[in-house]
Structures are given as structure tokens and as C-alpha cells.
Design a protein around this motif. Structure first.
Motif, mmCIF file in Angstrom:
data_model
loop_
_atom_site.group_PDB
_atom_site.id
_atom_site.type_symbol
_atom_site.label_atom_id
_atom_site.label_comp_id
_atom_site.label_asym_id
_atom_site.label_seq_id
_atom_site.Cartn_x
_atom_site.Cartn_y
_atom_site.Cartn_z
ATOM 1 N N ASP A 215 0.835 -1.213 0.000
ATOM 2 C CA ASP A 215 0.000 0.000 0.000
ATOM 3 C C ASP A 215 0.865 1.257 0.000
ATOM 4 O OD1 ASP A 215 0.874 -0.393 2.682
ATOM 5 O OD2 ASP A 215 -0.743 0.895 3.408
ATOM 6 N N ALA A 216 1.926 1.241 -0.790
ATOM 7 C CA ALA A 216 2.850 2.379 -0.859
ATOM 8 C C ALA A 216 2.154 3.574 -1.503
ATOM 9 C CB ALA A 216 4.098 2.000 -1.648
ATOM 10 N N HIS A 217 2.395 4.749 -0.926
ATOM 11 C CA HIS A 217 1.783 5.978 -1.432
ATOM 12 C C HIS A 217 2.757 6.806 -2.260
ATOM 13 C CE1 HIS A 217 -0.192 4.765 2.358
ATOM 14 N NE2 HIS A 217 -1.301 5.107 1.736
ATOM 15 N N ALA A 218 4.048 6.666 -1.967
ATOM 16 C CA ALA A 218 5.055 7.387 -2.746
ATOM 17 C C ALA A 218 5.104 6.820 -4.163
ATOM 18 C CB ALA A 218 6.421 7.264 -2.068
ATOM 19 N N SER A 219 5.587 7.633 -5.095
ATOM 20 C CA SER A 219 5.674 7.193 -6.489
ATOM 21 C C SER A 219 6.702 6.072 -6.628
ATOM 22 C CB SER A 219 6.070 8.364 -7.383
ATOM 23 O OG SER A 219 7.409 8.775 -7.110
ATOM 24 N N ILE A 220 6.634 5.357 -7.730
ATOM 25 C CA ILE A 220 7.574 4.270 -7.972
ATOM 26 C C ILE A 220 9.011 4.801 -7.984
ATOM 27 C CG2 ILE A 220 8.302 2.500 -9.613
ATOM 28 C CD1 ILE A 220 5.697 1.850 -8.201
ATOM 29 N N ASP A 221 9.237 5.968 -8.586
ATOM 30 C CA ASP A 221 10.589 6.545 -8.603
ATOM 31 C C ASP A 221 11.072 6.837 -7.188
ATOM 32 O OD1 ASP A 221 10.791 6.399 -11.338
ATOM 33 O OD2 ASP A 221 10.152 8.477 -11.688
ATOM 34 N N GLU A 222 10.190 7.334 -6.338
ATOM 35 C CA GLU A 222 10.572 7.600 -4.953
ATOM 36 C C GLU A 222 10.875 6.298 -4.220
ATOM 37 O OE1 GLU A 222 8.118 10.733 -2.851
ATOM 38 O OE2 GLU A 222 6.992 10.552 -4.728
ATOM 39 N N LEU A 223 10.077 5.274 -4.481
ATOM 40 C CA LEU A 223 10.307 3.979 -3.834
ATOM 41 C C LEU A 223 11.649 3.393 -4.259
ATOM 42 C CD1 LEU A 223 6.736 2.394 -4.146
ATOM 43 C CD2 LEU A 223 7.778 3.404 -2.100
ATOM 44 N N LYS A 224 11.992 3.550 -5.534
ATOM 45 C CA LYS A 224 13.289 3.065 -6.003
ATOM 46 C C LYS A 224 14.422 3.822 -5.318
ATOM 47 C CE LYS A 224 11.729 1.563 -10.601
ATOM 48 N NZ LYS A 224 11.812 1.811 -12.067
ATOM 49 N N TRP A 225 14.257 5.126 -5.175
ATOM 50 C CA TRP A 225 15.259 5.927 -4.466
ATOM 51 C C TRP A 225 15.405 5.456 -3.020
ATOM 52 C CZ3 TRP A 225 14.327 8.922 -0.110
ATOM 53 C CH2 TRP A 225 15.400 9.691 0.340
ATOM 54 N N ALA A 226 14.265 5.241 -2.347
ATOM 55 C CA ALA A 226 14.291 4.819 -0.951
ATOM 56 C C ALA A 226 14.929 3.441 -0.808
ATOM 57 C CB ALA A 226 12.871 4.800 -0.389
ATOM 58 N N GLN A 227 14.665 2.558 -1.764
ATOM 59 C CA GLN A 227 15.252 1.216 -1.685
ATOM 60 C C GLN A 227 16.765 1.281 -1.842
ATOM 61 O OE1 GLN A 227 14.729 -2.191 -4.695
ATOM 62 N NE2 GLN A 227 13.108 -2.616 -3.195
ATOM 63 N N ARG A 228 17.234 2.120 -2.756
ATOM 64 C CA ARG A 228 18.693 2.271 -2.919
ATOM 65 C C ARG A 228 19.326 2.885 -1.679
ATOM 66 N NH1 ARG A 228 17.042 4.213 -8.057
ATOM 67 N NH2 ARG A 228 17.343 6.371 -7.332
ATOM 68 N N ALA A 229 18.650 3.858 -1.084
ATOM 69 C CA ALA A 229 19.233 4.594 0.032
ATOM 70 C C ALA A 229 19.158 3.838 1.355
ATOM 71 C CB ALA A 229 18.539 5.949 0.171
ATOM 72 N N TYR A 230 18.149 2.967 1.515
ATOM 73 C CA TYR A 230 17.918 2.363 2.830
ATOM 74 C C TYR A 230 17.897 0.841 2.819
ATOM 75 C CZ TYR A 230 16.741 7.037 4.459
ATOM 76 O OH TYR A 230 16.783 8.375 4.798
ATOM 77 N N SER A 231 18.206 0.205 1.714
ATOM 78 C CA SER A 231 18.195 -1.252 1.658
ATOM 79 C C SER A 231 19.100 -1.835 2.741
ATOM 80 C CB SER A 231 18.664 -1.730 0.281
ATOM 81 O OG SER A 231 18.617 -3.137 0.205
ATOM 82 N N GLY A 232 18.578 -2.798 3.469
ATOM 83 C CA GLY A 232 19.345 -3.416 4.543
ATOM 84 C C GLY A 232 19.149 -2.752 5.889
#
Length: 626
Positions: A215-232
Motif C-alpha cells: 500500500d505504498a503511497h510514494a511514487s515508484i521513482d521515490e520507492l526506487k530511491w528509498a530502496q537504494r538509500a535504505y536497503s538493509g
């Protein structure tokens, strides 16, 4: 018995009487119970083959409903658990496809028949609040675009189901100031499918928890950014506190900095925000990396507050954490969460119970759902005719002669079935909701309430007191107002004595029910106990003062109201530290502000000004009780 993952074998139209894997079936006629089950399974398989060949779902639904009822009347569900699950799945599938609004039924039916695991996962995930025709429309969209993934054998069934039940009504963005088009369900599916190996829990989560990821509200581009920045980074709570607090926006009413630069995750991290942005940012980051997370809100005296809830791993187990960003009066009391599947408000206490589903086998969860469906059907029949169908005499059923008359449908039987469901899977939220509903409708007698009170306390009283209290409150509140209900609240206060906020909540409920019963003196005693004993435990004192003041006015004792607040204000501890802008959310400020108003109205301006200086009030910031 340890259940393995059980698929809906009847939809595969494979072997009649598949049962538990590896278990031989008794020959027809040797054992009456097995023979009954064999006939029912044979008829179910034939009915689902009709569905696959194009027979209207409404007609197949009638047959499946009859089989479900016959199993309740003559079968042995505690032995033939796979059959009960298969019947529950088929009943849900046919019911959804039979809806005239399900425009995609003709295309979806063959897909479900050909993929029994997908069918079972999705059908058993649907709640009554879902828009079922739209759920199946989302399924069609996903299959049209990802045909190789939306089928059995791909480990995508839970993800497919989660996307379908969430995006029947796409989640609205909870953050103030952001007006964005909801994500497309196909884009969400592709994002999580393609990054599965980078997600925190990967394929370990059931649908009931995956809904708090997709149920993500941020855009797909934002989610990709967040995954790169916070993965792990599994400590989502620390992400909350990493966002700089926008004091100027909250304390002085200035426009939020993030509104000037664009409401994105990147900009929130850059310029900060208030509690809402902190909770939104942390929960969206959690979703991006595959951690179930959500914004949690709570009402303060004048303002609300938002914090984050997320699922975290502790060794081999997982647990919900609702503590990060939760301070002061918000540490105790009810936190509110929006259920992404129903779009309705629920409590963090109920969400917390779902952690028990992590690591549970699919068969265990499915059995709990099937038993709950069976309990609901028994309850419905018990409240109407009380009679389940008799065994048919037509040729396909005549091979078996039942050894007895059909069972009667009773509330006792429904409750027993529901108890089996929750004993086997206490994390299944819908089962508890069913109990609450029956209690609220007055369908439980005094003995049944007592029995279930003990069940609730045994299952959750020690580790999850907030949840236990919420379920018990639904049962107690359905008891007629007066002495009987009052005794129940006395009992609750004694059981939860270690939690002052719950004790005060019990006393508030007790006071309200005495008002309803017409005994204002006893209502006053209950409210007064909250005011004198629990002035610093949550927000109960605010509610108690409002009701106590109303009682004084009703009894023509307006002059005593000033003394009521003088005593209450004296009992409240002054906060040692208050975050910028949050001083008005404390009991100390709220009660003090009302006390100052009363002093001023009584002509005691000097005393009123003194109290205002004590609480730091420089201008009117809100009305008491609003």
C-alpha cells in the motif's frame, strides 16, 4: 497435527478425496464419515469443473453452498480439514464470480481453476469490505501484463493477492499537502516482484502482513530511491527520528518547508517536516525495502500526533514495534491505523496480533479462515431456522446413508468452531472481529461472555493487554446497562491493574453506562475515581472531567465546577520537557487552560493570569473538550 500448506485440490480437478498429502483415504462404504467426505469431495470437484467449462458461477455457487452446509451437518471438520478448506475456498470463489458486477468472471474463472494455490490465497484473503468485482478486475490486469508470474509455482501468490485486495480501492495518500494519483497496481506488483531479492522479509510474509507493504503511497521513482538509500536498514524507527523537525511550521504556523520544494521522500529527508512527515517518510521507506510499516496516529488534547509502526526481526521471530516517535501521553492508549485493505480505521492492538502469522504455514492460516467462515455460517443459521440441510436422496448422494440426523446449528456450535479457529491461529484478526460483532449484537449469553473473557485473557491478557481490553470492552458493552455491566467493568479494572490507562478506560466506560442507566451518582463516582487516581495516565482525565462537568450542570451545581478543576489541576504533574509546539497536547495545559477560564469567569483574574503563566498560555489555543 502439524498442517502442511494445503492447496485447493478440487479446482485442479485432480483426484477425488485428495485430503492431507500422503494420507490414504478409506474405501467407500467402510467408514461412514469418510464416505460422506468422499461424496462431498466428488460433488465439489464436479461443480468446479462446471465452472471451468463455462457454467454460470451463480449456478455453481448454489451447488457449492449446499455442499458447504452438508459438510457442517454431517461431516467431521476436525478430521477432514482439507475438505473444509477446499469448500470454503470454492464457496468464496463462486460467490465472488457470481456477483453481476464481476465483469471479468468469464476470464478469471479458468485462471483460478488452473491455479488452485493462487485461487486459495486470493479468495481466503478477501474481506467483506472489499469490492470483490474490482479485486478480480485487478487480478485480470495483473495476469494480462504478467502471465508468467500470475500462476502457481512462481511464489507470487501472496504478492498477487495483496495487490488485488489493496488496489480494489487504491490507498489514498495520508500525508497532508500531497495530492497525487495513486500508484498503478501493475507498477506496484512489478516493483516488488523485480526487487524481491532485496526485500527485508522476501517471501516469508502472508497476505495479512503484505498489505502493509504494497500500500505504498510514494511514487515508484521515490520507492526506487528509498530502496537504494535504505536497503538493509531494518530499524525503521531510527529513520523516523532522522528527519529534522520543522519547528517553525508547527509552532509558528509557517508553511512547511517541504511544501515549497515538492512533497517527495527526497525533499522530506532534505528539509524535514513535522511528526506527520516523519511518520510518512519512515513508513514509506519501510514499504520500499519490504518491511510492513504504517503511520500510526493518536489524538492529543488539542493536537494529534503521528508515529510509525513497523515489523522488525528479533532473532528467529518477528514483532511489531509501535514505540518509535511515541512519547508523552501517546505512549499509552489507543493508536489508530488505517487498514489498507478496508480503508477503515483499526487499532494498533489488532495489527499487533498479526505478528503471530509470521512463520505460520499457509495451511494453518487457511484452516483458521475456513473455520471462521464455518462459524459465521452456523451463527447465521442459528439466528434463523437453526436447521442445516438433510442428506439428499438423489443418485449421486444415495450411495451413502448418514449414520445420524443433521447437526443443529446453534450459537454454542458456532462459538466452538470459532474457538477452534483462534486456538489454531490466534493472529487471525477476522476471527476476533467476528466475536466482537456477535457480542455487540447481543448474541452471547452471560455464560458465553464469561467463557470468552477467560479465553481472551489466556491468549492475550499478559502479552497484549491493549488487544485483550478492546475485545473484552466489546463484550461488556453489549450487556444491559446497570449493575450487571458495572460488575464486568469492576472485573476488568482488577484484571488490568498493572495498566492505569486501561483501568481508567474501564472506569470511564462504567461511568457512561451508569449515565445510560439513569444513575448519575454512580456515574459521578466512576468519573471522580479517574480524576483523582489517574490524572497522569493517558487522556482519560480529560474525558472524565468533561462528563463530570456535564453532570454538575445537569444537577444545577455549576458553582462546584471551579472546585472540580482546581482539584484536578493540582493533581496533574507538570511536564519536565515538552517538544516545541506540543505543550498544548498535555493534560497539564488542557486542564489548566479550562481552570483559568473558570477563574476568569468567576472574577478571579489575578488567579487566572497566574495559572496561564504556569501553563505557558499566551493566547487562546483551543477550547476544552474539542
Amino acid at each position: 497435527m502439524r498442517l502442511k500448506a494445503i492447496s485447493m485440490g478440487v479446482l485442479a480437478a485432480a483426484v477425488v478425496g485428495s485430503g492431507i498429502p500422503g494420507r490414504a483415504q478409506a474405501p467407500m462404504g467402510r467408514d461412514q464419515s469418510a464416505s460422506i467426505s468422499g461424496v462431498l469431495r466428488s460433488q465439489l470437484s464436479a461443480a468446479m469443473q462446471k465452472l471451468a467449462s463455462g457454467t454460470p458461477a451463480a449456478k455453481v455457487q448454489e451447488e457449492v453452498e449446499k455442499l458447504f452446509d452438508l459438510n457442517l451437518a454431517y461431516g467431521t471438520p476436525e478430521v477432514e480439514m482439507p475438505l473444509l478448506i477446499d469448500l470454503a475456498v470454492a464457496r468464496r470463489v463462486c460467490g465472488g464470480l457470481a456477483d453481476p458486477k464481476t465483469k471479468d468472471a468469464a476470464e478469471v474463472a479458468p485462471l483460478l481453476v488452473a491455479n488452485p494455490d493462487l485461487a486459495a490465497t486470493l479468495a481466503l484473503s478477501i474481506k467483506p469490505e472489499d469490492d470483490i468485482p474490482q479485486v478480480y478486475h485487478v487480478l485480470k490486469l495483473l495476469h494480462d501484463k504478467f502471465p508468467k508470474d500470475v500462476q502457481d509455482g512462481t511464489d507470487c501468490a501472496a504478492l498477487v493477492a495483496a495487490v488485488c485486495v489493496v488496489y480494489d480501492h487504491p490507498p489514498e495518500n495520508p500525508a497532508i499537502g500531497r495530492s497525487a494519483t495513486p500508484n498503478d497496481p501493475c507498477d506496484i506488483f512489478e516493483f516488488f516482484r523485480s526487487t524481491k531479492d532485496r526485500l527485508a522479509f522476501r517471501d516469508k510474509l502472508p497476505v495479512e502482513l503484505l498489505i502493509y507493504v504494497v500500500d505504498a503511497h510514494a511514487s515508484i521513482d521515490e520507492l526506487k530511491w528509498a530502496q537504494r538509500a535504505y536497503s538493509g536498514n531494518s530499524m525503521i524507527g531510527k529513520v523516523y527520528s532522522s528527519i529534522v523537525y520543522d519547528t517553525a511550521a508547527f509552532k509558528y504556523g509557517q508553511e512547511k518547508k517541504v511544501m515549497k520544494d515538492g512533497y517527495t521522500l527526497q525533499n522530506i529527508r532534505k528539509v524535514g517536516g513535522v511528526c506527520l512527515e516523519r511518520a510518512y517518510f519512515a513508513s514509506e521507506v519501510g514499504k520500499a525495502i519490504g518491511v510492513p510499516a504504517m503511520m500510526v496516529t493518536g489524538e492529543g488534547s488539542d493536537v494529534g500526533h503521528a508515529w510509525v509502526g513497523y515489523l522488525k526481526s528479533i532473532g528467529s521471530r518477528a514483532t511489531w514495534d509501535f514505540t518509535e516517535g511515541r512519547f508523552g501521553e501517546y505512549k499509552q492508549g489507543r493508536g489508530s491505523v488505517e487498514d489498507p485493505q478496508t480503508n477503515k480505521e483499526t487499532s494498533d492492538a489488532f495489527v499487533g496480533m498479526t505478528e503471530q502469522l509470521v512463520g505460520a504455514s499457509r495451511g494453518t492460516i487457511r484452516l483458521a479462515i475456513a473455520r471462521t467462515d464455518a462459524a459465521r455460517k452456523l451463527q447465521m443459521v442459528a439466528q434463523s431456522s437453526g436447521k442445516l440441510p438433510t442428506w439428499p436422496t438423489t443418485e449421486e448422494y444415495a450411495r451413502v446413508t448418514p449414520p445420524r440426523e443433521p447437526r443443529a446449528a446453534t450459537m454454542a456450535g458456532a462459538l466452538a468452531m470459532l474457538r477452534e479457529a483462534l486456538n489454531g491461529c490466534p493472529g487471525y484478526e477476522r476471527g476476533w472481529r467476528e466475536l466482537e460483532l456477535w457480542a455487540e449484537k447481543g448474541e452471547l449469553d452471560a455464560a458465553q461472555k464469561k467463557e470468552w473473557s477467560e479465553v481472551v485473557l489466556k491468549m492475550a491478557g499478559r502479552d497484549r493487554p491493549d488487544f485483550a481490553f478492546e475485545v473484552l470492552a466489546a463484550m461488556f458493552g453489549s450487556t444491559p446497562a446497570g449493575a450487571e455491566q458495572s460488575k464486568l467493568w469492576d472485573w476488568a479494572a482488577s484484571e488490568f491493574y498493572r495498566r492505569p490507562d486501561l483501568v481508567s478506560a474501564a472506569r470511564l466506560a462504567q461511568g457512561r453506562q451508569w449515565e445510560k442507566a439513569g444513575d448519575n451518582a454512580k456515574a459521578w463516582d466512576a468519573y471522580k475515581e479517574v480524576i483523582t487516581k489517574y490524572p497522569n495516565d493517558g487522556r482519560s482525565i480529560i474525558h472524565a472531567l468533561v462528563r463530570a462537568e456535564a453532570l454538575l450542570k445537569h444537577n444545577g451545581k455549576d458553582k462546584d465546577i471551579l472546585g472540580l478543576y482546581e482539584d484536578a489541576f493540582r493533581r496533574i504533574s507538570r511536564p519536565q520537557q515538552m517538544s516545541p509546539g506540543f505543550e498544548t497536547a498535555t493534560n497539564y495545559y488542557r486542564v489548566g487552560s479550562r481552570y483559568a477560564d473558570l477563574l476568569e469567569a468567576a472574577g478571579k483574574k489575578a488567579d487566572a493570569d497566574r495559572v496561564k503563566r504556569q501553563i505557558g498560555e499566551t493566547e487562546k489555543k483551543g477550547a476544552f473538550g474539542k
